[in-house]
Design a protein around this motif. Sequence first.
Motif, mmCIF file in Angstrom:
data_model
loop_
_atom_site.group_PDB
_atom_site.id
_atom_site.type_symbol
_atom_site.label_atom_id
_atom_site.label_comp_id
_atom_site.label_asym_id
_atom_site.label_seq_id
_atom_site.Cartn_x
_atom_site.Cartn_y
_atom_site.Cartn_z
ATOM 1 N N ASN A 330 32.776 36.085 26.752
ATOM 2 C CA ASN A 330 32.881 34.622 26.707
ATOM 3 C C ASN A 330 34.182 34.187 26.042
ATOM 4 O O ASN A 330 34.881 33.303 26.533
ATOM 5 C CB ASN A 330 31.716 34.028 25.919
ATOM 6 C CG ASN A 330 30.390 34.314 26.587
ATOM 7 O OD1 ASN A 330 30.350 34.729 27.743
ATOM 8 N ND2 ASN A 330 29.311 34.094 25.859
ATOM 9 N N ASP A 331 34.471 34.820 24.915
ATOM 10 C CA ASP A 331 35.640 34.399 24.150
ATOM 11 C C ASP A 331 36.929 34.606 24.933
ATOM 12 O O ASP A 331 37.804 33.754 24.947
ATOM 13 C CB ASP A 331 35.718 35.182 22.826
ATOM 14 C CG ASP A 331 34.590 34.781 21.885
ATOM 15 O OD1 ASP A 331 33.960 33.726 22.157
ATOM 16 O OD2 ASP A 331 34.335 35.508 20.911
ATOM 17 N N GLU A 332 37.020 35.757 25.589
ATOM 18 C CA GLU A 332 38.253 36.021 26.336
ATOM 19 C C GLU A 332 38.386 35.065 27.516
ATOM 20 O O GLU A 332 39.483 34.583 27.816
ATOM 21 C CB GLU A 332 38.307 37.479 26.818
ATOM 22 C CG GLU A 332 39.652 37.807 27.467
ATOM 23 C CD GLU A 332 39.938 39.306 27.557
ATOM 24 O OE1 GLU A 332 39.740 40.008 26.540
ATOM 25 O OE2 GLU A 332 40.362 39.767 28.631
ATOM 26 N N ALA A 333 37.273 34.767 28.159
ATOM 27 C CA ALA A 333 37.323 33.830 29.293
ATOM 28 C C ALA A 333 37.844 32.471 28.840
ATOM 29 O O ALA A 333 38.691 31.860 29.499
ATOM 30 C CB ALA A 333 35.944 33.700 29.933
ATOM 31 N N VAL A 334 37.346 32.027 27.684
ATOM 32 C CA VAL A 334 37.795 30.736 27.159
ATOM 33 C C VAL A 334 39.274 30.797 26.781
ATOM 34 O O VAL A 334 40.043 29.875 27.063
ATOM 35 C CB VAL A 334 36.934 30.326 25.940
ATOM 36 C CG1 VAL A 334 37.498 29.080 25.265
ATOM 37 C CG2 VAL A 334 35.496 30.073 26.383
ATOM 38 N N LEU A 335 39.667 31.931 26.181
ATOM 39 C CA LEU A 335 41.060 32.104 25.764
ATOM 40 C C LEU A 335 42.007 32.066 26.966
ATOM 41 O O LEU A 335 43.050 31.403 26.936
ATOM 42 C CB LEU A 335 41.189 33.447 25.036
ATOM 43 C CG LEU A 335 42.355 33.588 24.060
ATOM 44 C CD1 LEU A 335 42.266 32.520 22.984
ATOM 45 C CD2 LEU A 335 42.334 34.982 23.415
ATOM 46 N N VAL A 336 41.645 32.768 28.030
ATOM 47 C CA VAL A 336 42.502 32.776 29.219
ATOM 48 C C VAL A 336 42.608 31.369 29.790
ATOM 49 O O VAL A 336 43.693 30.908 30.161
ATOM 50 C CB VAL A 336 41.960 33.738 30.305
ATOM 51 C CG1 VAL A 336 42.880 33.750 31.515
ATOM 52 C CG2 VAL A 336 41.820 35.145 29.754
ATOM 53 N N SER A 337 41.466 30.686 29.831
ATOM 54 C CA SER A 337 41.465 29.324 30.343
ATOM 55 C C SER A 337 42.393 28.440 29.491
ATOM 56 O O SER A 337 43.144 27.613 30.017
ATOM 57 C CB SER A 337 40.032 28.788 30.337
ATOM 58 O OG SER A 337 39.992 27.471 30.793
ATOM 59 N N GLU A 338 42.368 28.658 28.171
ATOM 60 C CA GLU A 338 43.246 27.874 27.280
ATOM 61 C C GLU A 338 44.717 28.228 27.486
ATOM 62 O O GLU A 338 45.584 27.346 27.492
ATOM 63 C CB GLU A 338 42.852 28.108 25.810
ATOM 64 C CG GLU A 338 41.618 27.309 25.414
ATOM 65 C CD GLU A 338 41.013 27.732 24.070
ATOM 66 O OE1 GLU A 338 41.568 28.670 23.428
ATOM 67 O OE2 GLU A 338 39.988 27.138 23.689
#
Length: 391
Positions: A330-338
């Motif tokens: 989850n965290d990496e997905a959000v980070l990439v999106s950011e």
Amino acid sequence: MADHLLSALQQSLSQREADGLLRKRRLLESAQGPHSKVDGRDVLSFCSNDYLGLANHADLQSALQEGVKSAGMGSGASHLLTGHHRYHHALEEALAKFVDLPAALLFSTGYMANLAAISGLMDRNDALFADKLNHASLNDGALLSRATLHRYPHGDWEVLERLLASSAAPRKMVITDSVFSMDGDIAPLKDLVEVCKRHDAWLLIDDAHGFGVLGQQGQGCLNHFNLKSPHIIYMATLGKAAGVSGAFIAGERVVIDYLIQNARTYIYTTAMPPALAAASLQSVKLIGASHDKRAHLHELIAHLQFRLRLKRWQLMDSATPIQPLVIGSNDEAVLVSEHLLEDGILVPAIRPPTVPKGSARLRISLSAAHTVVDVERLAQALEHAEERLTA
Ligand SMILES: *Cc1c(COP(=O)(O)O)cnc(C)c1O
């Protein structure tokens, strides 16, 4: 007293936030489109379901305006009272003809259409068989019907067939998305129709992401696979590729007549504004004439798949405009999106429970309104994001 009720809600929200699962709404300040203004900044967006780029089409705007001029704004009543306007009626006839089924029934949303199709036809004695990755509205329709719900592994019609064979329910219905909304893959509809024929079951197909996109003239998945059977109940929405709002169910005339009598989300609700039906009527014409848009869309899909060579993340296997990039956590997905957003590109991170745990992803969705240059920018931004995360 209410303090306790409110603090329980706050606690649950805080937990969600701590888990990185808090959903947030972005504020759109322009028309829907690849180049839009979101939360005060100009972005290149890959996150609409406006697959043909019709959501902002001038012909739809003028059809709506004409519709309002002649029919006014609100419908003022449900279809069974005095809300059933000739625009609604004409749209139902045009939709049935377009998808090549005997009759169609209009709904205000796809969510309501799915509730209607399932709970309007099935009751507590019946059995439902649903693909594990189906849209939430189909699961909710199952709950509302109170029929027994069996879920089969994604796309696995052989397991489905065994479940059907061992069911003694008087009426059976198999339920599937055509194009799966978070994976972009297409259900094995030919096999599913055959299984349903063998077991005398209904097949409810949710073509929310196929209508307008699949088929020779955008008629959707039935035309794409050349499917025809009285077992099929077809549902599609008008707020995605069609660019407007609403949904319809199509099938045999008797099915539609039965739903008019029994579907609570049809009976107990105000008819959509007739002008919206007028706009959708125009959209059906545009979809049929959008061969070039569909061809361009397929070029963009091919270009993205050819161009994107990442080491860390992979595109899922999808032939549709929904091109998910699996990230995992989850965290990496959000980070990439950011990171993408820092480069001016908007792609949403989709996390559980919308997708299975450990398969958080970026849901890239392409539109005929994108250009090859847009897709190129996306590919470069993803490469850039990968470099930042591996550095
Ligand atoms: C969007 C969607 C719906 C709901 O349609 P609305 O018109 O937005 O309510 C139903 N099924 C699927 C697969 C969808 O993607």
